[in-house]
Design a protein around this motif. Structure first.
Motif, PDB file in Angstrom:
ATOM      1  N   ALA A 232       0.835  -1.199   0.000  1.00 46.15           N
ATOM      2  CA  ALA A 232       0.000   0.000   0.000  1.00 46.15           C
ATOM      3  C   ALA A 232       0.868   1.246   0.000  1.00 46.15           C
ATOM      4  CB  ALA A 232      -0.924   0.011   1.216  1.00 46.15           C
ATOM      5  N   GLN A 233       0.317   2.340  -0.522  1.00 47.75           N
ATOM      6  CA  GLN A 233       1.056   3.604  -0.541  1.00 47.75           C
ATOM      7  C   GLN A 233       0.855   4.412   0.726  1.00 47.75           C
ATOM      8  OE1 GLN A 233      -1.337   3.594  -3.663  1.00 47.75           O
ATOM      9  NE2 GLN A 233       0.092   4.040  -5.309  1.00 47.75           N
ATOM     10  N   ARG A 234      -0.259   4.136   1.438  1.00 43.09           N
ATOM     11  CA  ARG A 234      -0.526   4.853   2.678  1.00 43.09           C
ATOM     12  C   ARG A 234      -1.113   3.872   3.692  1.00 43.09           C
ATOM     13  NH1 ARG A 234      -3.548  10.375   0.616  1.00 43.09           N
ATOM     14  NH2 ARG A 234      -3.248  11.018   2.796  1.00 43.09           N
ATOM     15  N   LEU A 235      -0.930   4.198   4.989  1.00 42.06           N
ATOM     16  CA  LEU A 235      -1.452   3.368   6.065  1.00 42.06           C
ATOM     17  C   LEU A 235      -2.373   4.196   6.947  1.00 42.06           C
ATOM     18  CD1 LEU A 235       1.747   1.440   7.296  1.00 42.06           C
ATOM     19  CD2 LEU A 235       0.108   0.760   5.532  1.00 42.06           C
ATOM     20  N   ILE A 236      -3.450   3.576   7.408  1.00 40.89           N
ATOM     21  CA  ILE A 236      -4.343   4.249   8.350  1.00 40.89           C
ATOM     22  C   ILE A 236      -4.503   3.404   9.615  1.00 40.89           C
ATOM     23  CG2 ILE A 236      -5.638   5.503   6.583  1.00 40.89           C
ATOM     24  CD1 ILE A 236      -7.865   3.452   6.875  1.00 40.89           C
ATOM     25  N   ARG A 237      -4.761   4.103  10.700  1.00 41.33           N
ATOM     26  CA  ARG A 237      -5.063   3.447  11.977  1.00 41.33           C
ATOM     27  C   ARG A 237      -6.254   4.164  12.585  1.00 41.33           C
ATOM     28  NH1 ARG A 237      -3.728   4.033  17.542  1.00 41.33           N
ATOM     29  NH2 ARG A 237      -3.596   2.017  18.603  1.00 41.33           N
ATOM     30  N   ILE A 238      -7.254   3.400  12.992  1.00 43.06           N
ATOM     31  CA  ILE A 238      -8.448   3.987  13.603  1.00 43.06           C
ATOM     32  C   ILE A 238      -8.159   4.266  15.069  1.00 43.06           C
ATOM     33  CG2 ILE A 238     -10.880   3.597  14.158  1.00 43.06           C
ATOM     34  CD1 ILE A 238     -10.962   1.669  11.752  1.00 43.06           C
TER      35      ILE A 238
END
Length: 306
Positions: free
Chosen positions: A127-133
């Motif tokens: 992935a090019q970006r990572l998210i965390r909730i």
């Protein structure tokens, strides 16, 4: 429809109830492309259908693939989710509301990991970006279906906002032709003590300013084209001794992160791959001169970075 560009990717889901719940929330929020990577459950069984309720069609049209690269074929953007706090991975973690609108502009994938252990570092690097909730420190781990629901809701909200802004812009364009009539009517109403408009809203209740449009999307390279380049690059670097087999994977992660930040176009990736092919041809075609140990500018046999 921007949502038609987005696929939800579940990597090795193990719970049929989770998969069914994901299908339901996808349909709630206008998403329809479900990709299952090597599912570890019966995603068409009774339990999954029980949770999907009227979204069984999402399950029935889901695409099953063997690997994450196969799930990303045709995508030019990908965001992966992680429950880690970022210490185990060098890529920055973003909030869903900040990163997810980026997916609406191109064929994209939103990737979710296994229920028990999430995504591996190698998978996160796809992935090019990572998210965390963000969540409470008392219990930071979210259920898979809950995480998908939060992200799908954020995507839905952003699309709704976009439609409102588009409608507001059209309304303002249409009202420009009647500005002169409105000015005359307002003057007459003021003279007669009649106010057709309510008092202005307080600043906190004023409608948000229009969001400037995103810049035109470049001809971004599909992720599978980038993957082909990474394979070529790794093979060349192993051949010339820049990479060693036991450290190649970790070193290639750094190359992936570099290109993930650059968003190269189709033509740029083709150029890079062409350079590798020409280099490989040169290695085969030209005899290699013996390395001198004198100070004549020669490089060592196996140059390594620091």
């Amino acid at each position: 429809m921007p949502h038609a560009n987005i696929r939800i990717v579940l990597v090795e889901p193990a719970g049929p109830l989770n998969v069914g719940s994901v299908a339901r929330v996808m349909k709630n929020m206008g998403l329809h492309q479900l990709i299952l990577v090597n599912p570890q459950c019966d995603y068409l069984g009774e339990e999954a259908r029980l949770m999907a309720v009227r979204a069984a069609d999402i399950l029935e049209t889901a695409t099953v693939v063997e690997s994450l690269p196969a799930a990303l074929v045709g995508c030019v953007r990908a965001i992966a989710t992680t429950g880690d706090d970022g210490r185990s991975h060098p890529m920055p973690l973003e909030a869903p509301a900040d990163a997810l609108p980026w997916l609406l502009e191109a064929p994209s994938a939103l990737i979710f990991g296994r229920e028990d252990c999430g995504l591996t570092n190698a998978e996160l690097n796809r992935a090019q970006r990572l998210i965390r909730i963000p969540s409470s420190d008392a219990y930071t781990s979210l259920n898979l279906a809950q995480a998908v629901a939060i992200c799908c809701y954020e995507l839905y909200l952003d699309e709704v906002r976009g439609k409102k802004e588009e409608g507001r812009g059209k309304k303002e364009e249409g009202s420009s032709a009647t500005d002169s009539v409105t000015d005359v009517t307002d003057t007459r109403n003021q003279e007669e003590g009649i106010f057709s408009q309510s008092p202005p809203l307080p600043l906190s209740q004023s409608p948000p300013l229009p969001i400037p449009p995103s810049p035109p999307l470049p001809n971004s390279a599909p992720l599978e084209q980038l993957e082909g380049y990474y394979q070529q690059l790794e093979g060349l670097l192993l051949k010339i001794g820049y990479l060693q087999p036991h450290t190649a994977a970790s070193r290639m992660e750094k190359f992936r992160r570099l290109y993930n930040r650059a968003y190269p176009t189709v033509d740029e990736v083709a150029m890079l791959r062409g350079a590798i092919r020409q280099t490989e041809w040169g290695l085969k075609s030209y005899p290699r001169s013996p390395v001198s140990d004198t100070l004549d500018g020669a490089l060592p046999e196996n140059p390594r970075d620091s």
